[in-house]
Motif scaffolding. Structure first.
Motif, PDB file in Angstrom:
ATOM      1  N   LYS A 292     -25.684  17.061   1.609  1.00 19.07           N
ATOM      2  CA  LYS A 292     -26.898  16.614   2.272  1.00 19.07           C
ATOM      3  C   LYS A 292     -26.501  15.679   3.411  1.00 19.07           C
ATOM      4  O   LYS A 292     -25.625  14.834   3.249  1.00 19.07           O
ATOM      5  CB  LYS A 292     -27.812  15.888   1.293  1.00 19.07           C
ATOM      6  CG  LYS A 292     -28.433  16.805   0.265  1.00 19.07           C
ATOM      7  CD  LYS A 292     -29.436  16.056  -0.577  1.00 19.07           C
ATOM      8  CE  LYS A 292     -30.061  17.010  -1.568  1.00 19.07           C
ATOM      9  NZ  LYS A 292     -31.082  16.339  -2.386  1.00 19.07           N
ATOM     10  N   PRO A 293     -27.151  15.840   4.582  1.00 16.96           N
ATOM     11  CA  PRO A 293     -26.807  14.952   5.697  1.00 16.96           C
ATOM     12  C   PRO A 293     -27.231  13.524   5.417  1.00 16.96           C
ATOM     13  O   PRO A 293     -28.229  13.277   4.750  1.00 16.96           O
ATOM     14  CB  PRO A 293     -27.588  15.545   6.870  1.00 16.96           C
ATOM     15  CG  PRO A 293     -28.665  16.372   6.270  1.00 16.96           C
ATOM     16  CD  PRO A 293     -28.165  16.807   4.909  1.00 16.96           C
ATOM     17  N   ASN A 294     -26.453  12.610   5.933  1.00 13.27           N
ATOM     18  CA  ASN A 294     -26.766  11.190   5.807  1.00 13.27           C
ATOM     19  C   ASN A 294     -27.983  10.905   6.684  1.00 13.27           C
ATOM     20  O   ASN A 294     -27.938  11.088   7.900  1.00 13.27           O
ATOM     21  CB  ASN A 294     -25.569  10.355   6.265  1.00 13.27           C
ATOM     22  CG  ASN A 294     -25.809   8.872   6.148  1.00 13.27           C
ATOM     23  OD1 ASN A 294     -26.939   8.412   6.045  1.00 13.27           O
ATOM     24  ND2 ASN A 294     -24.734   8.115   6.182  1.00 13.27           N
ATOM     25  N   PRO A 295     -29.103  10.457   6.105  1.00 12.26           N
ATOM     26  CA  PRO A 295     -30.307  10.232   6.905  1.00 12.26           C
ATOM     27  C   PRO A 295     -30.118   9.212   8.022  1.00 12.26           C
ATOM     28  O   PRO A 295     -30.805   9.258   9.030  1.00 12.26           O
ATOM     29  CB  PRO A 295     -31.348   9.747   5.891  1.00 12.26           C
ATOM     30  CG  PRO A 295     -30.663   9.598   4.599  1.00 12.26           C
ATOM     31  CD  PRO A 295     -29.285  10.146   4.707  1.00 12.26           C
ATOM     32  N   GLU A 296     -29.172   8.295   7.871  1.00 10.83           N
ATOM     33  CA  GLU A 296     -28.924   7.305   8.916  1.00 10.83           C
ATOM     34  C   GLU A 296     -28.221   7.914  10.125  1.00 10.83           C
ATOM     35  O   GLU A 296     -28.222   7.339  11.207  1.00 10.83           O
ATOM     36  CB  GLU A 296     -28.098   6.149   8.359  1.00 10.83           C
ATOM     37  CG  GLU A 296     -28.841   5.328   7.337  1.00 10.83           C
ATOM     38  CD  GLU A 296     -28.015   4.175   6.804  1.00 10.83           C
ATOM     39  OE1 GLU A 296     -26.967   3.876   7.399  1.00 10.83           O
ATOM     40  OE2 GLU A 296     -28.420   3.581   5.797  1.00 10.83           O
ATOM     41  N   LEU A 297     -27.600   9.082   9.939  1.00  9.85           N
ATOM     42  CA  LEU A 297     -26.877   9.721  11.028  1.00  9.85           C
ATOM     43  C   LEU A 297     -27.680  10.817  11.714  1.00  9.85           C
ATOM     44  O   LEU A 297     -27.185  11.454  12.639  1.00  9.85           O
ATOM     45  CB  LEU A 297     -25.555  10.309  10.511  1.00  9.85           C
ATOM     46  CG  LEU A 297     -24.574   9.299   9.919  1.00  9.85           C
ATOM     47  CD1 LEU A 297     -23.329  10.015   9.414  1.00  9.85           C
ATOM     48  CD2 LEU A 297     -24.206   8.237  10.930  1.00  9.85           C
ATOM     49  N   ILE A 298     -28.899  11.054  11.286  1.00 12.11           N
ATOM     50  CA  ILE A 298     -29.733  12.091  11.886  1.00 12.11           C
ATOM     51  C   ILE A 298     -30.386  11.532  13.144  1.00 12.11           C
ATOM     52  O   ILE A 298     -31.016  10.483  13.116  1.00 12.11           O
ATOM     53  CB  ILE A 298     -30.802  12.592  10.892  1.00 12.11           C
ATOM     54  CG1 ILE A 298     -30.110  13.288   9.709  1.00 12.11           C
ATOM     55  CG2 ILE A 298     -31.769  13.546  11.580  1.00 12.11           C
ATOM     56  CD1 ILE A 298     -31.053  13.698   8.609  1.00 12.11           C
ATOM     57  N   ASP A 299     -30.228  12.239  14.243  1.00 14.01           N
ATOM     58  CA  ASP A 299     -30.798  11.830  15.518  1.00 14.01           C
ATOM     59  C   ASP A 299     -32.034  12.683  15.769  1.00 14.01           C
ATOM     60  O   ASP A 299     -31.943  13.828  16.192  1.00 14.01           O
ATOM     61  CB  ASP A 299     -29.768  12.014  16.629  1.00 14.01           C
ATOM     62  CG  ASP A 299     -30.270  11.556  17.987  1.00 14.01           C
ATOM     63  OD1 ASP A 299     -31.444  11.145  18.088  1.00 14.01           O
ATOM     64  OD2 ASP A 299     -29.480  11.614  18.947  1.00 14.01           O
ATOM     65  N   HIS A 300     -33.206  12.123  15.523  1.00 13.98           N
ATOM     66  CA  HIS A 300     -34.445  12.884  15.665  1.00 13.98           C
ATOM     67  C   HIS A 300     -34.763  13.200  17.123  1.00 13.98           C
ATOM     68  O   HIS A 300     -35.499  14.138  17.407  1.00 13.98           O
ATOM     69  CB  HIS A 300     -35.607  12.131  15.013  1.00 13.98           C
ATOM     70  CG  HIS A 300     -35.440  11.985  13.525  1.00 13.98           C
ATOM     71  ND1 HIS A 300     -35.594  13.039  12.647  1.00 13.98           N
ATOM     72  CD2 HIS A 300     -35.091  10.921  12.763  1.00 13.98           C
ATOM     73  CE1 HIS A 300     -35.377  12.624  11.413  1.00 13.98           C
ATOM     74  NE2 HIS A 300     -35.054  11.335  11.454  1.00 13.98           N
TER      75      HIS A 300
END
Length: 90
Positions: free
Chosen positions: A4-12
């Motif tokens: 699962k991707p790290n939510p802190e590293l997701i660039d919306h």
């Protein structure tokens, strides 16, 4: 194995491309020549480029700087620059 991707590293603001995005993207060579030139241009050099060199240092010196983490070579450069402020290199 899917992680699962790290939510802190997701660039919306800049999401990962989908297969459809890739399919509809234009190639660089299909862009106007003026835009290609602009995209290739690089801004002015902010500081003089560093010179690549080979230097021999004592193992304990290298070990101490490496142990301090990333950027250890920059810190050696800063230490030498600081030394030059009070000493003559000759």
């Amino acid at each position: 194995m899917n992680k699962k991707p790290n939510p802190e590293l997701i660039d919306h603001d800049n999401p990962e491309w989908t297969a459809q995005d890739v399919k509809t993207a234009k190639s660089f060579s299909s862009l106007p020549a003026t835009l290609q030139t602009k995209l290739r241009e690089r801004g002015p050099q902010k500081s003089p480029p560093k010179v690549s060199t080979t230097i021999r240092l004592s193992p304990d010196v290298v070990q101490a700087f490496r142990a301090s983490g990333d950027g250890w070579q920059t810190r050696i450069d800063a230490a030498l620059r600081d030394w030059l402020r009070t000493h003559s290199p000759a």
